[in-house]
Design a protein around this motif. Structure first.
Motif, PDB file in Angstrom:
ATOM      1  N   VAL A 131       1.000  -1.285   0.086  1.00 13.38           N
ATOM      2  CA  VAL A 131       0.112  -0.126   0.134  1.00 13.38           C
ATOM      3  C   VAL A 131       0.885   1.279   0.044  1.00 13.38           C
ATOM      4  O   VAL A 131       0.559   2.336  -0.505  1.00 13.38           O
ATOM      5  CB  VAL A 131      -0.884   0.145   1.314  1.00 13.38           C
ATOM      6  CG1 VAL A 131      -1.862   1.178   1.248  1.00 13.38           C
ATOM      7  CG2 VAL A 131      -1.658  -1.571   1.248  1.00 13.38           C
ATOM      8  N   ASP A 132       1.753   1.108   0.501  1.00 15.64           N
ATOM      9  CA  ASP A 132       3.123   2.140   0.711  1.00 15.64           C
ATOM     10  C   ASP A 132       3.292   2.871  -0.804  1.00 15.64           C
ATOM     11  O   ASP A 132       3.727   1.929  -1.583  1.00 15.64           O
ATOM     12  CB  ASP A 132       4.383   1.562   1.138  1.00 15.64           C
ATOM     13  CG  ASP A 132       5.391   2.804   1.542  1.00 15.64           C
ATOM     14  OD1 ASP A 132       5.276   3.900   0.994  1.00 15.64           O
ATOM     15  OD2 ASP A 132       6.127   2.602   2.480  1.00 15.64           O
ATOM     16  N   SER A 133       2.937   3.998  -1.005  1.00 15.78           N
ATOM     17  CA  SER A 133       3.087   4.720  -2.448  1.00 15.78           C
ATOM     18  C   SER A 133       4.559   5.039  -2.571  1.00 15.78           C
ATOM     19  O   SER A 133       4.702   5.773  -3.737  1.00 15.78           O
ATOM     20  CB  SER A 133       1.905   5.596  -2.446  1.00 15.78           C
ATOM     21  OG  SER A 133       2.213   6.687  -1.520  1.00 15.78           O
ATOM     22  N   ARG A 134       5.328   5.058  -1.803  1.00 17.57           N
ATOM     23  CA  ARG A 134       6.694   5.937  -1.822  1.00 17.57           C
ATOM     24  C   ARG A 134       7.490   4.941  -2.760  1.00 17.57           C
ATOM     25  O   ARG A 134       7.234   3.633  -2.791  1.00 17.57           O
ATOM     26  CB  ARG A 134       7.138   6.118  -0.713  1.00 17.57           C
ATOM     27  CG  ARG A 134       6.676   7.114   0.458  1.00 17.57           C
ATOM     28  CD  ARG A 134       7.165   7.136   1.806  1.00 17.57           C
ATOM     29  NE  ARG A 134       6.898   5.967   2.370  1.00 17.57           N
ATOM     30  CZ  ARG A 134       7.401   5.459   3.563  1.00 17.57           C
ATOM     31  NH1 ARG A 134       8.380   6.526   4.059  1.00 17.57           N
ATOM     32  NH2 ARG A 134       7.364   4.480   4.305  1.00 17.57           N
ATOM     33  N   GLN A 135       8.381   5.511  -3.571  1.00 16.71           N
ATOM     34  CA  GLN A 135       9.486   4.675  -4.428  1.00 16.71           C
ATOM     35  C   GLN A 135      10.244   3.829  -3.589  1.00 16.71           C
ATOM     36  O   GLN A 135      10.739   4.151  -2.467  1.00 16.71           O
ATOM     37  CB  GLN A 135      10.275   5.742  -5.090  1.00 16.71           C
ATOM     38  CG  GLN A 135      11.259   6.435  -4.466  1.00 16.71           C
ATOM     39  CD  GLN A 135      11.984   7.603  -4.962  1.00 16.71           C
ATOM     40  OE1 GLN A 135      11.318   7.956  -6.169  1.00 16.71           O
ATOM     41  NE2 GLN A 135      13.041   7.990  -4.589  1.00 16.71           N
TER      42      GLN A 135
END
Length: 421
Positions: free
Chosen positions: A380-384
């Motif tokens: 779910v983490d949207s960071r790169q």
């Protein structure tokens, strides 16, 4: 009724998983409060917060979801009696400047957000503290809001009564500072006082006397009586006298970073034993920020706290080599009405799950139970460049000893210590 299929932990010792919930398809969670049979969970990436029915902790069930305003996160919250306090701040991890997580944890946050040197009047997020009526626990209803000028509030401490306490990123300051909040009228909370480390008030002409790569910003306070125990990230621990809520006064400031890596996240007083448990958060993958510890301090003399031990780090496998963060993140904070103990400490260790420690001998703390949830089903983490790995975030232990833990991607895990049954 058929049995619920539970995830299989990667590791467990004297702990077992008894319940699980994907939080209505929003499995990312940060702070949680369990109150009157409901868990309130702030989301990191799904925005807003969720309400989970945990009256039967073996069958936690999504009950409600409250969306956040645009570009705003609600990652931290506090529940007491009929009130739920929810922070509103810039959604940092959705911002372009923080897609590399190292940028969030390095240097003055207010300078990167732009609030240190200019007004945030043109901001597109909602900044402040929202107050909800939860007399109907599964139907939060906003009844009040305290706006702040700046990035917003990060985390709040409230256990009832007139006063709340928070970390706030305000216009003119380099990072989060300490504020007191008058809750006399929950529909109209107002800031009552503030404290910051000298050097943080850029608009007042102050200049930092520390390395500019450091995060001298308050994570949050825990308040006992008239004393606030403040976790000030790379500035370590700040203890304040808040007897006069409009004018907090410094009792002492202790910092052990460097040589240690900083990131102080919780300062938990154990007043009946004159002890303080202080947790340094691991904020980078594979211990790139160094090994982090939970420290035991002797605070018999509040003006001179002395470190007497560290809690043992998980070691059954090489967690530093495992993807993601390895090290402490959060403590169960002994809130009134929850499990309160000055002999047991419960903490999350991110890729090493949840850990339970016996501190009856504060000089020789020992781990007595552990559970590492499995790899989440999806990211779910949207960071790169974030790995798909368990990152146990927050932990709450109810009065019956049931342990609840959130994860950045994995949902809500409910567990118990075998020897407590």
């Amino acid at each position: 009724m058929s049995a619920v299929q539970l995830p299989v932990p990667d590791f467990a010792r004297d702990m077992r998983l008894i319940g699980y919930c994907d939080q209505g398809g929003r499995p990312d969670g940060v702070q949680l409060m369990v109150h009157r049979g409901y868990a309130y969970v702030g989301h990191m990436f799904s925005k807003g917060f969720s309400v989970i029915d945990v009256r039967d902790p073996r069958r936690p069930t999504p009950a409600n979801y409250v969306a956040a305003p645009p570009e705003t996160w609600n990652i931290h919250l506090q529940a007491h009696d009929d009130l739920l306090l929810v922070i509103n701040a810039k959604d940092m991890f959705a911002a372009t400047e923080f897609q590399d997580e190292r940028a969030y944890y390095c240097g003055a946050l207010g300078e990167k957000v732009g609030t240190a040197s200019r007004s945030s009047a043109s901001r597109h997020w909602r900044a402040g503290l929202a107050v909800y009526d939860i007399s109907k626990p599964d139907a939060p209803r906003e009844i009040g809001f305290m706006p702040v000028e700046g990035g917003g509030i990060h985390r709040v401490w409230y256990t009832g009564g007139r006063w709340a306490y928070a970390s706030a990123l305000l216009d003119g300051f380099t990072d989060y500072i300490f504020i007191t909040i008058d809750m006399d009228d929950p529909r109209r909370p107002v800031e009552a006082g503030r404290y910051w480390i000298p050097g943080m008030h850029a608009a007042g002409g102050e200049t930092p006397g520390w390395d500019r790569t450091r995060r001298f910003g308050l994570h949050h306070p825990i308040v006992h009586g008239d004393t606030a125990y403040c976790a000030w990230r790379d500035a370590g621990m700040v203890i304040l006298d808040v007897a006069e809520r409009s004018a907090p006064k410094l009792i002492t400031h202790r910092n052990w970073s460097p040589p240690f890596g900083g990131g102080t996240h919780n300062c938990l007083p154990l007043p009946d034993r004159d002890l303080l448990a202080v947790l340094d958060e691991a904020v980078l993958d594979n211990q790139a920020d160094g090994e982090k510890f939970i420290w035991m301090f002797d605070i018999r003399e509040p003006s001179n706290p002395v470190s007497i031990a560290t809690l043992p780090s998980p070691s059954e496998i090489d967690y530093a080599a495992k993807p993601g963060h390895f090290g402490p993140h959060n403590l169960h904070e002994n809130r009134p009405g929850s499990f309160v103990s000055s002999e047991i400490v419960v903490a999350t260790y991110q890729n090493a799950g949840v850990r339970v420690f016996d501190i009856r001998d504060p000089y020789r703390p020992a781990e007595i139970a552990a559970l590492v949830p499995p790899t989440p089903d999806r990211l779910v983490d949207s960071r790169q460049n974030r790995p798909l790995v368990i990152q146990s975030a927050d932990v709450f232990v109810d009065a019956n000893g049931i342990i609840y833990s959130t994860d950045y991607n994995g949902g809500l895990y409910v567990m118990e210590v075998e020897s407590w049954r």
